[in-house]
Scaffold this motif. Sequence first.
Motif, PDB file in Angstrom:
ATOM      1  N   PHE A 256      21.040  28.857  26.176  1.00  0.00           N
ATOM      2  CA  PHE A 256      21.785  28.436  24.898  1.00  0.00           C
ATOM      3  C   PHE A 256      20.867  27.686  23.895  1.00  0.00           C
ATOM      4  O   PHE A 256      20.156  26.744  24.409  1.00  0.00           O
ATOM      5  CB  PHE A 256      22.822  27.499  25.547  1.00  0.00           C
ATOM      6  CG  PHE A 256      23.575  26.623  24.593  1.00  0.00           C
ATOM      7  CD1 PHE A 256      24.426  27.525  23.528  1.00  0.00           C
ATOM      8  CD2 PHE A 256      23.631  25.454  24.562  1.00  0.00           C
ATOM      9  CE1 PHE A 256      25.157  26.883  22.723  1.00  0.00           C
ATOM     10  CE2 PHE A 256      24.816  24.895  23.595  1.00  0.00           C
ATOM     11  CZ  PHE A 256      25.459  25.455  22.810  1.00  0.00           C
ATOM     12  N   ASP A 257      21.072  28.111  22.529  1.00  0.00           N
ATOM     13  CA  ASP A 257      20.414  27.355  21.485  1.00  0.00           C
ATOM     14  C   ASP A 257      21.166  26.201  21.016  1.00  0.00           C
ATOM     15  O   ASP A 257      22.061  26.419  19.876  1.00  0.00           O
ATOM     16  CB  ASP A 257      20.152  28.498  20.624  1.00  0.00           C
ATOM     17  CG  ASP A 257      19.169  27.853  19.407  1.00  0.00           C
ATOM     18  OD1 ASP A 257      19.081  26.670  19.490  1.00  0.00           O
ATOM     19  OD2 ASP A 257      18.431  28.689  18.779  1.00  0.00           O
ATOM     20  N   HIS A 258      21.186  25.130  21.584  1.00  0.00           N
ATOM     21  CA  HIS A 258      22.001  23.879  21.509  1.00  0.00           C
ATOM     22  C   HIS A 258      21.765  23.505  19.981  1.00  0.00           C
ATOM     23  O   HIS A 258      22.573  23.159  19.232  1.00  0.00           O
ATOM     24  CB  HIS A 258      21.718  22.817  22.356  1.00  0.00           C
ATOM     25  CG  HIS A 258      22.736  21.722  22.007  1.00  0.00           C
ATOM     26  ND1 HIS A 258      22.219  20.435  21.537  1.00  0.00           N
ATOM     27  CD2 HIS A 258      23.834  21.466  22.735  1.00  0.00           C
ATOM     28  CE1 HIS A 258      23.246  19.614  21.649  1.00  0.00           C
ATOM     29  NE2 HIS A 258      24.454  20.159  22.385  1.00  0.00           N
ATOM     30  N   ASN A 259      20.385  23.542  19.510  1.00  0.00           N
ATOM     31  CA  ASN A 259      20.252  22.975  17.879  1.00  0.00           C
ATOM     32  C   ASN A 259      20.913  23.948  17.149  1.00  0.00           C
ATOM     33  O   ASN A 259      21.248  23.528  15.984  1.00  0.00           O
ATOM     34  CB  ASN A 259      18.669  23.050  17.743  1.00  0.00           C
ATOM     35  CG  ASN A 259      18.213  21.987  18.679  1.00  0.00           C
ATOM     36  OD1 ASN A 259      18.565  20.966  18.795  1.00  0.00           O
ATOM     37  ND2 ASN A 259      16.827  22.072  18.803  1.00  0.00           N
ATOM     38  N   ALA A 260      20.797  25.255  17.136  1.00  0.00           N
ATOM     39  CA  ALA A 260      21.544  26.419  16.350  1.00  0.00           C
ATOM     40  C   ALA A 260      23.195  25.789  16.405  1.00  0.00           C
ATOM     41  O   ALA A 260      23.693  25.883  15.338  1.00  0.00           O
ATOM     42  CB  ALA A 260      21.273  27.596  16.806  1.00  0.00           C
ATOM     43  N   PHE A 261      23.444  25.823  17.405  1.00  0.00           N
ATOM     44  CA  PHE A 261      25.008  25.356  17.702  1.00  0.00           C
ATOM     45  C   PHE A 261      25.232  24.100  16.641  1.00  0.00           C
ATOM     46  O   PHE A 261      26.282  23.956  15.761  1.00  0.00           O
ATOM     47  CB  PHE A 261      25.602  25.039  19.034  1.00  0.00           C
ATOM     48  CG  PHE A 261      27.084  24.740  19.079  1.00  0.00           C
ATOM     49  CD1 PHE A 261      27.918  25.609  18.684  1.00  0.00           C
ATOM     50  CD2 PHE A 261      27.194  23.493  19.881  1.00  0.00           C
ATOM     51  CE1 PHE A 261      29.248  25.029  18.815  1.00  0.00           C
ATOM     52  CE2 PHE A 261      28.515  23.120  19.939  1.00  0.00           C
ATOM     53  CZ  PHE A 261      29.483  23.881  19.390  1.00  0.00           C
ATOM     54  N   ILE A 262      24.433  23.019  16.916  1.00  0.00           N
ATOM     55  CA  ILE A 262      24.920  21.807  16.227  1.00  0.00           C
ATOM     56  C   ILE A 262      24.516  21.838  14.831  1.00  0.00           C
ATOM     57  O   ILE A 262      25.432  21.345  13.877  1.00  0.00           O
ATOM     58  CB  ILE A 262      23.843  20.717  16.849  1.00  0.00           C
ATOM     59  CG1 ILE A 262      24.228  20.389  18.362  1.00  0.00           C
ATOM     60  CG2 ILE A 262      23.956  19.318  16.109  1.00  0.00           C
ATOM     61  CD1 ILE A 262      25.505  19.783  18.547  1.00  0.00           C
ATOM     62  N   ASN A 263      23.703  22.878  14.351  1.00  0.00           N
ATOM     63  CA  ASN A 263      23.290  22.727  12.924  1.00  0.00           C
ATOM     64  C   ASN A 263      24.658  23.716  12.292  1.00  0.00           C
ATOM     65  O   ASN A 263      24.932  23.279  11.195  1.00  0.00           O
ATOM     66  CB  ASN A 263      22.034  23.775  12.837  1.00  0.00           C
ATOM     67  CG  ASN A 263      20.613  22.677  13.134  1.00  0.00           C
ATOM     68  OD1 ASN A 263      20.868  21.455  12.894  1.00  0.00           O
ATOM     69  ND2 ASN A 263      19.810  23.512  13.373  1.00  0.00           N
ATOM     70  N   TRP A 264      25.023  24.573  13.043  1.00  0.00           N
ATOM     71  CA  TRP A 264      26.011  25.350  12.399  1.00  0.00           C
ATOM     72  C   TRP A 264      27.352  24.624  12.325  1.00  0.00           C
ATOM     73  O   TRP A 264      28.268  24.626  11.317  1.00  0.00           O
ATOM     74  CB  TRP A 264      26.367  26.628  13.495  1.00  0.00           C
ATOM     75  CG  TRP A 264      27.701  27.485  13.024  1.00  0.00           C
ATOM     76  CD1 TRP A 264      27.745  28.180  11.842  1.00  0.00           C
ATOM     77  CD2 TRP A 264      29.049  27.434  13.419  1.00  0.00           C
ATOM     78  NE1 TRP A 264      29.205  28.576  11.842  1.00  0.00           N
ATOM     79  CE2 TRP A 264      30.037  27.913  12.673  1.00  0.00           C
ATOM     80  CE3 TRP A 264      29.677  26.075  14.497  1.00  0.00           C
ATOM     81  CZ2 TRP A 264      31.302  28.110  13.108  1.00  0.00           C
ATOM     82  CZ3 TRP A 264      30.911  26.377  14.740  1.00  0.00           C
ATOM     83  CH2 TRP A 264      31.578  27.272  13.877  1.00  0.00           C
TER      84      TRP A 264
END
Length: 411
Positions: free
Chosen positions: A152-160
């Motif tokens: 899971f790419d947590h940083n990508a989710f938060i950035n989105w």
Amino acid sequence: MEKITFVIPSRNNLEFLQLAYDSIRNLKNHHEILVLDDASTDGTYEWVKELNIDSCNATGKEDIILYRNPGPDRIGIVGMFDKGIEMAKTDIIMAFHADMVAAPKLDENILKHLKKGTVVSATRVEPPLHPPGPEKITMNFHIGAGCEADNFDHNAFINWCNNIGLKETKTTEGIFAPWCMYKEDFLAIGGHDELFAPQSKEDSDLFNRFQLNGYKFIQPWDALVYHFTSRGSRFNKHAGGGAGQNSQEWLYTTTKNMRNFIRKWGTPVKHDALMKPIIPPKYDIGFIINNCNHQLLEALEPWCNTIYVDETNDIVLRDNYIRLEQPNTIVNLHEKVLPLNNEKNNEILVTVDTFTQQDFLYIQQLSEILANDNELREEELPCEFELGNLKIKINSLKEYQNELIKNQYDV
């Protein structure tokens, strides 16, 4: 800001639970987290216990509250959610799944809509393991193949979320997990119905009763969670499933409890495109089945209040059916499946002599047919008519769905 108790049942979901815990703790405000460990064997109890002992927030209160079912048998989310909500120390509770990750400002954007008599649901962002729908956002925030916790790419989710997702301002009227409400509103309708233990269709039953009790549903689209999807049982690898792969455990419970849902409500689960419940009328219907057999009894029994069967050719038909089916329901089948010569007091009686697939379609739609037939409502009762091969006698069209608000099916 008011405090929330995040109520999280978990069974062998440790890798997801850890992400859920961290995401809630990353919210600006400190809320209560209550984990209900349902006989896990993956180290969940040990991990939560360590947090419970060693981690404190700024006020020195325990960081996480733990309730444990030591097993070996699971209780299921029906009993676990109710236990957790009962234990909650705050006035507001959120039913949160272990396979969810809270987005920034989840609590703020939920609470700004919450008041007594409302249920506020977060908007789910999900990988494409289920078909897309207008009630959710389908996006994949995983690196490489698979939809697991470890990629899971947590940083990508938060950035989105920060750049796109949290800028959405609309609200809709659906309801699904995670949902948030005042604890006293939940307790007022008696919690989950044990008819649906351990899990499956328990949420649809609960949402129907919320609606019948007059609660308003709000889904803000800036209150977001990433949902790994169905990891409690359906896609749980410890139960024999996997991402997109149904477990045998889930196949059994979803089949069993769809039959129980039909027994209680008279129809399968119904909702609109945005997941607001649709609740057709519930009538007191009795089936009179001539020349019955096990297959016909199995197909028709859930769709009525009482079924009267002809055992001329099989003197143990009722006993055999009840023996096989009773373990799957708390409805007392000895009082529901009766001999053909038994006294018949149902308000609507349907006689079946010959039965076809088209007749079964009529049975499945019968409550809606009766509710929407304006000519029938102008008829003087009692009245009789035929629908395909079904002979229908109506003595009363009293509707009973409002009597199903409380949590126990009347058995």
